[in-house]
Design a protein around this motif. Structure first.
Motif, mmCIF file in Angstrom:
data_model
loop_
_atom_site.group_PDB
_atom_site.id
_atom_site.type_symbol
_atom_site.label_atom_id
_atom_site.label_comp_id
_atom_site.label_asym_id
_atom_site.label_seq_id
_atom_site.Cartn_x
_atom_site.Cartn_y
_atom_site.Cartn_z
ATOM 1 N N GLY A 236 -7.661 0.043 3.716
ATOM 2 C CA GLY A 236 -6.780 0.111 4.880
ATOM 3 C C GLY A 236 -7.297 -0.702 6.045
ATOM 4 N N ARG A 237 -8.615 -0.691 6.254
ATOM 5 C CA ARG A 237 -9.188 -1.448 7.361
ATOM 6 C C ARG A 237 -9.045 -2.949 7.132
ATOM 7 N N LEU A 238 -9.129 -3.398 5.872
ATOM 8 C CA LEU A 238 -8.935 -4.816 5.576
ATOM 9 C C LEU A 238 -7.521 -5.253 5.935
ATOM 10 N N VAL A 239 -6.537 -4.416 5.571
ATOM 11 C CA VAL A 239 -5.151 -4.741 5.921
ATOM 12 C C VAL A 239 -4.996 -4.765 7.445
ATOM 13 N N ALA A 240 -5.604 -3.781 8.126
ATOM 14 C CA ALA A 240 -5.498 -3.707 9.582
ATOM 15 C C ALA A 240 -6.191 -4.868 10.273
ATOM 16 N N ALA A 241 -7.161 -5.486 9.591
ATOM 17 C CA ALA A 241 -7.864 -6.635 10.171
ATOM 18 C C ALA A 241 -7.121 -7.944 9.943
ATOM 19 N N GLY A 242 -6.005 -7.888 9.202
ATOM 20 C CA GLY A 242 -5.223 -9.094 8.977
ATOM 21 C C GLY A 242 -5.638 -9.878 7.758
ATOM 22 N N LEU A 253 0.136 4.386 7.799
ATOM 23 C CA LEU A 253 0.540 3.420 8.814
ATOM 24 C C LEU A 253 0.284 3.919 10.224
ATOM 25 N N ALA A 254 0.441 5.219 10.443
ATOM 26 C CA ALA A 254 0.230 5.770 11.784
ATOM 27 C C ALA A 254 -1.216 5.609 12.240
ATOM 28 N N PHE A 255 -2.131 5.382 11.304
ATOM 29 C CA PHE A 255 -3.548 5.275 11.641
ATOM 30 C C PHE A 255 -4.072 3.849 11.522
ATOM 31 N N LEU A 256 -3.174 2.880 11.300
ATOM 32 C CA LEU A 256 -3.559 1.478 11.175
ATOM 33 C C LEU A 256 -2.825 0.683 12.255
ATOM 34 N N PRO A 257 -3.370 0.610 13.455
ATOM 35 C CA PRO A 257 -2.683 -0.064 14.572
ATOM 36 C C PRO A 257 -2.322 -1.509 14.227
ATOM 37 N N GLY A 258 -1.090 -1.871 14.529
ATOM 38 C CA GLY A 258 -0.638 -3.237 14.302
ATOM 39 C C GLY A 258 -0.127 -3.505 12.910
ATOM 40 N N VAL A 259 -0.309 -2.551 11.990
ATOM 41 C CA VAL A 259 0.160 -2.736 10.617
ATOM 42 C C VAL A 259 1.586 -2.222 10.508
ATOM 43 N N VAL A 260 2.467 -3.051 9.932
ATOM 44 C CA VAL A 260 3.877 -2.679 9.827
ATOM 45 C C VAL A 260 4.332 -2.791 8.377
ATOM 46 N N GLN A 261 5.356 -2.034 8.054
ATOM 47 C CA GLN A 261 5.910 -2.093 6.707
ATOM 48 C C GLN A 261 6.711 -3.362 6.528
ATOM 49 N N ILE A 262 6.629 -3.951 5.338
ATOM 50 C CA ILE A 262 7.446 -5.102 4.971
ATOM 51 C C ILE A 262 8.153 -4.780 3.655
#
Length: 305
Positions: A236-242, A253-262
């Motif tokens: 999850g942190r890797l996704v949140a880091a871009g 998703l609620a705990f991964l700031p900036g991460v949005v569903q696609i």
């Protein structure tokens, strides 16, 4: 001894006042009753006066030698003693109930569920049952219950062993997602096939994603993933880091700031959520109370995320 049909009843009165009344009635004086109760005599006198005000008549005649019960006091004495017996029975039952819900319960679940899903549920359990001490084990191993290393498990797969009791709590949606910064650089996939042109975050030894893509008709293999880990929190942190496009439980998703569903229309099989305990342990009142509380609260938390 039959009750006098005209005698007043004490239903609805403050029990502390009735208790003080019986103490004076049995002791024969305010001072002796106060000593038995471990109370101050002025406090006891005020309580008797308050009860007399509610009844509208005196209960005792105060004399230098003590307190003599009036006819009213004798008339209500039987009802008062019935209240005393009922209060003592209730106290004993409550004590037994507290003893049954006091102790340790060991709960195991995955790293992600332990970090994001269960904390609000366990916080609510502490408010409802302060006597229960929870030991939360964050582990992806499925064998904890069989080895009796935990009392209760929250798992994303139904156990096959007959010695375990399981209750399905619901389905957890899995969503494709990415950080907004990554999408700003690489563009937003409009169809599942577009994922082949994106950087993907995958699992290392776990082949769940590869099998899922194969089921959906997408030819995505291990070689398509640009960064891999089997650690769910790190994933999850890797996704949140871009780092790229990933696939996580919807409540993450609620705990991964900036991460949005696609790709919201992409069909991804959900994960079933199961509450599991050992058949023999479930007879334990402490474990059963915790099991039933989780069964009620976890679905509510899943629905709110």
């Amino acid at each position: 001894m039959p009750k006098d049909a005209n005698a007043p009843h004490l239903d609805g009165f403050d029990w502390s006042l009735v208790r003080s009344f019986l103490a004076v009635l049995d002791a024969g004086s305010m001072s002796a009753a106060a000593k038995r109760l471990g109370a101050r005599q002025p406090t006891l006198s005020r309580q008797i006066a308050a009860l007399e005000d509610q009844l509208g008549a005196p209960l005792f005649e105060r004399t230098g030698r003590g307190a003599t019960p009036t006819a009213l006091a004798l008339a209500v004495a039987e009802d008062a003693r019935a209240m005393q017996e009922g209060a003592e029975r209730l106290s004993h039952r409550l004590s037994r109930a507290r003893a049954q819900t006091t102790g340790d319960v060991r709960i195991t679940t995955s790293q992600v569920a332990a970090s994001y899903l269960l904390p609000p549920v366990l916080a609510a359990l502490q408010l409802a049952e302060p006597g229960i001490r929870v030991e939360l084990v964050a582990s992806n191993a499925l064998s904890n219950l069989l080895r009796r290393e935990a009392d209760i498990a929250v798992r994303m797969a139904r156990p096959a062993q007959g010695s375990l009791v399981a209750r399905r709590l619901g389905d957890i949606p899995i969503v494709a997602c990415a950080h907004v910064d990554y999408l700003a650089r690489a563009g937003t996939p409009q169809a599942p096939g577009d994922l082949l042109r994106h950087r993907l975050v995958g699992y290392d030894r776990d082949e769940t994603l590869v099998r899922g893509f194969a089921t959906g008709g997408l030819p995505i293999t291990r070689e398509h993933f640009h960064v891999l880990t089997d650690d769910q929190l790190a994933y999850g942190r890797l996704v949140a880091a871009g780092a790229g496009v990933g696939f996580v439980a919807g409540y993450n998703l609620a705990f991964l700031p900036g991460v949005v569903q696609i790709l919201p229309d992409m069909e991804i099989p959900p994960l079933p959520c199961w509450l599991v305990t050992h058949r023999e342990i479930r007879g334990n009142p402490l474990v059963r109370r915790t099991f039933d509380f989780l069964a009620e609260q976890v679905p509510q938390v899943m629905a709110s995320m």
